[in-house]
Scaffold this motif. Structure first.
Motif, mmCIF file in Angstrom:
data_model
loop_
_atom_site.group_PDB
_atom_site.id
_atom_site.type_symbol
_atom_site.label_atom_id
_atom_site.label_comp_id
_atom_site.label_asym_id
_atom_site.label_seq_id
_atom_site.Cartn_x
_atom_site.Cartn_y
_atom_site.Cartn_z
ATOM 1 N N GLU A 149 0.836 -1.211 0.000
ATOM 2 C CA GLU A 149 0.000 0.000 0.000
ATOM 3 C C GLU A 149 0.866 1.254 0.000
ATOM 4 O OE1 GLU A 149 -3.749 1.562 -0.305
ATOM 5 O OE2 GLU A 149 -3.260 -0.545 -0.202
ATOM 6 N N VAL A 150 1.939 1.245 0.753
ATOM 7 C CA VAL A 150 2.863 2.384 0.802
ATOM 8 C C VAL A 150 3.516 2.574 -0.565
ATOM 9 C CG1 VAL A 150 5.005 3.246 1.831
ATOM 10 C CG2 VAL A 150 3.277 2.189 3.280
ATOM 11 N N CYS A 151 3.914 1.473 -1.214
ATOM 12 C CA CYS A 151 4.554 1.555 -2.531
ATOM 13 C C CYS A 151 3.581 2.088 -3.586
ATOM 14 C CB CYS A 151 5.086 0.188 -2.951
ATOM 15 S SG CYS A 151 6.519 -0.331 -2.006
ATOM 16 N N LYS A 152 2.341 1.607 -3.558
ATOM 17 C CA LYS A 152 1.329 2.095 -4.509
ATOM 18 C C LYS A 152 1.099 3.586 -4.325
ATOM 19 C CE LYS A 152 -1.349 -2.165 -4.828
ATOM 20 N NZ LYS A 152 -2.646 -2.786 -4.484
ATOM 21 N N SER A 153 1.017 4.013 -3.087
ATOM 22 C CA SER A 153 0.809 5.420 -2.779
ATOM 23 C C SER A 153 1.983 6.250 -3.285
ATOM 24 C CB SER A 153 0.635 5.584 -1.271
ATOM 25 O OG SER A 153 0.504 6.925 -0.937
ATOM 26 N N TYR A 154 3.190 5.769 -3.064
ATOM 27 C CA TYR A 154 4.387 6.494 -3.505
ATOM 28 C C TYR A 154 4.410 6.599 -5.032
ATOM 29 C CZ TYR A 154 9.185 7.498 -4.744
ATOM 30 O OH TYR A 154 10.304 8.054 -5.295
ATOM 31 N N ARG A 155 4.143 5.495 -5.727
ATOM 32 C CA ARG A 155 4.181 5.506 -7.186
ATOM 33 C C ARG A 155 3.120 6.445 -7.757
ATOM 34 N NH1 ARG A 155 5.126 -0.149 -6.576
ATOM 35 N NH2 ARG A 155 2.926 -0.555 -6.953
#
Length: 169
Positions: A149-155
């Motif tokens: 979820e953190v990676c999706k948000s960052y991307r």
């Protein structure tokens, strides 16, 4: 269109042509004189196409419909104009610094640019962006986010930033 509909259409036109003109002049200040006449032409075209539905309407219903069509046509006209080279050049010279009060034209331009930037994102990226970045959890909500979820948000945030830089924002 039969004779009766043609007569009703002519009557509605005569009753409302100046009202629509002044409505556009007041409500859509970003339109110049030629643009107002172009928008009015589209309004009358829509009237002639939909007159069979409007035959039994009273004057206030006709006016409400015409004003709505006029506003929508003005917005459509403005969106098309923003894609033209002349207006894009004007936007290139636009001062994007903070301002205390923006005109209606400036607000409309900023909204259109923001919409164009957001349109480039995929539906999944928009969902992640609005869920996690623009509407983050409050301090009272103790929700643990997983690494995915953190990676999706960052991307999604990074992609939005890239599009904004590309657009000069």
């Amino acid at each position: 269109m039969n004779k009766r509909e043609r007569a009703i259409c002519r009557e509605i036109y005569e009753q409302n042509k100046m009202r629509i003109y002044y409505f556009l002049l007041k409500q859509c200040k970003w339109l110049n004189e030629d643009a107002i006449h172009d928008v009015m032409q589209e309004v009358w075209k829509a009237l002639s196409e939909n007159i069979h539905e409007m035959c039994g309407w009273d004057e206030s219903s006709c006016w409400a419909w015409l004003a709505t069509v006029a506003h929508n046509q003005a917005v459509t006209y403005f969106r098309k104009a923003t894609k033209s080279d002349a207006l894009l050049e004007k936007l290139g010279n636009y001062d994007w610094g903070p301002k205390r009060s923006l005109s209606a034209e400036d607000i409309a331009v900023q909204r259109i640019i923001a919409e164009n930037v957001l349109e480039k994102l995929t539906p999944k990226e928009k969902e992640v962006l609005f869920k996690n970045v623009l509407h983050p959890n409050t301090k009272n909500e103790k929700v643990k986010k997983g690494n995915a979820e953190v990676c999706k948000s960052y991307r999604a945030r990074k992609k939005l930033e890239d599009y904004m830089k590309e657009g000069g924002l």
